[in-house]
Enzyme design. Sequence first.
Site, short mmCIF file in Angstrom:
data_model
loop_
_atom_site.label_atom_id
_atom_site.label_comp_id
_atom_site.label_asym_id
_atom_site.label_seq_id
_atom_site.Cartn_x
_atom_site.Cartn_y
_atom_site.Cartn_z
N CYS A 1 0.87 -1.17 0.00
CA CYS A 1 0.00 0.00 0.00
C CYS A 1 0.91 1.23 0.00
O CYS A 1 2.13 1.11 -0.04
CB CYS A 1 -1.01 0.00 1.15
SG CYS A 1 -0.33 0.23 2.80
N ASN B 1 2.53 1.54 3.92
CA ASN B 1 2.82 0.32 4.66
C ASN B 1 2.54 0.46 6.15
O ASN B 1 3.19 -0.15 6.98
CB ASN B 1 4.26 -0.15 4.41
CG ASN B 1 4.57 -1.57 4.88
OD1 ASN B 1 5.68 -1.83 5.32
ND2 ASN B 1 3.64 -2.47 4.80
N CYS C 1 -1.10 0.91 7.12
CA CYS C 1 -2.53 0.64 7.31
C CYS C 1 -2.95 -0.67 6.64
O CYS C 1 -3.03 -1.71 7.27
CB CYS C 1 -3.39 1.79 6.78
SG CYS C 1 -3.12 3.37 7.60
N ARG C 2 -3.18 -0.60 5.34
CA ARG C 2 -3.76 -1.74 4.63
C ARG C 2 -2.81 -2.90 4.45
O ARG C 2 -3.18 -4.06 4.71
CB ARG C 2 -4.28 -1.28 3.26
CG ARG C 2 -5.39 -0.24 3.38
CD ARG C 2 -5.71 0.40 2.06
NE ARG C 2 -4.59 1.24 1.62
CZ ARG C 2 -4.52 1.82 0.42
NH1 ARG C 2 -5.48 1.62 -0.45
NH2 ARG C 2 -3.49 2.58 0.11
N SER C 3 -1.59 -2.65 3.99
CA SER C 3 -0.70 -3.79 3.69
C SER C 3 -0.25 -4.55 4.94
O SER C 3 -0.17 -5.78 4.89
CB SER C 3 0.48 -3.37 2.82
OG SER C 3 1.25 -2.35 3.39
N ASP D 1 -7.92 3.41 1.59
CA ASP D 1 -6.96 3.80 2.61
C ASP D 1 -7.69 4.46 3.78
O ASP D 1 -8.28 5.52 3.61
CB ASP D 1 -5.94 4.77 2.00
CG ASP D 1 -4.76 5.03 2.91
OD1 ASP D 1 -4.81 4.66 4.10
OD2 ASP D 1 -3.77 5.60 2.41
#
Length: 155
Positions: free
Chosen positions: A9, A12, A14-16, A124
């Site tokens: 993401c 690196n 939040c999402r990933s 995000d």
Amino acid sequence: MVQKILMICLGNICRSPIAEVVMVDTLQKAKVQNVVVDSAAIGSWHVGNRADPRALSTLKQHGLESKHIVRQITKKDFNDFDYIFGMDENNMSELRRLAPPNSKAELLMLGDFGLEKSNRIIEDPYYQSGAAGFETAYQQCVVACEAFMKERLQK
């Protein structure tokens, strides 16, 4: 043979990192072995830091934890990993731009697995107040990781 998955993401944080932990958990529960999972950022802003506290809190609420330290994707990653997942169209565009010619990794959008077309973008949650966006991202990752595992990794 070991297969390697890299979740990407923007920062690196939040999402990933959520996707990384969810994929590891999904594989462990299904007893799928010989798969290494990591995550990285497109940008360098947060390198060396931990994930966003809201991401860590969301994982903790589901009995999971991340010890990941933010790193930025490298050219080498495109040949070390079998699958590199982006979370949205901007991630995918940037991954295609960064990929060296003839790289080994298959570039995929995580939300293309198991999620409805209208819900395939893992948004995000960084700029959202509260935890709702992180929970949504987590739930999307759970569905997508399981669908990917069943389609590509389970024999």
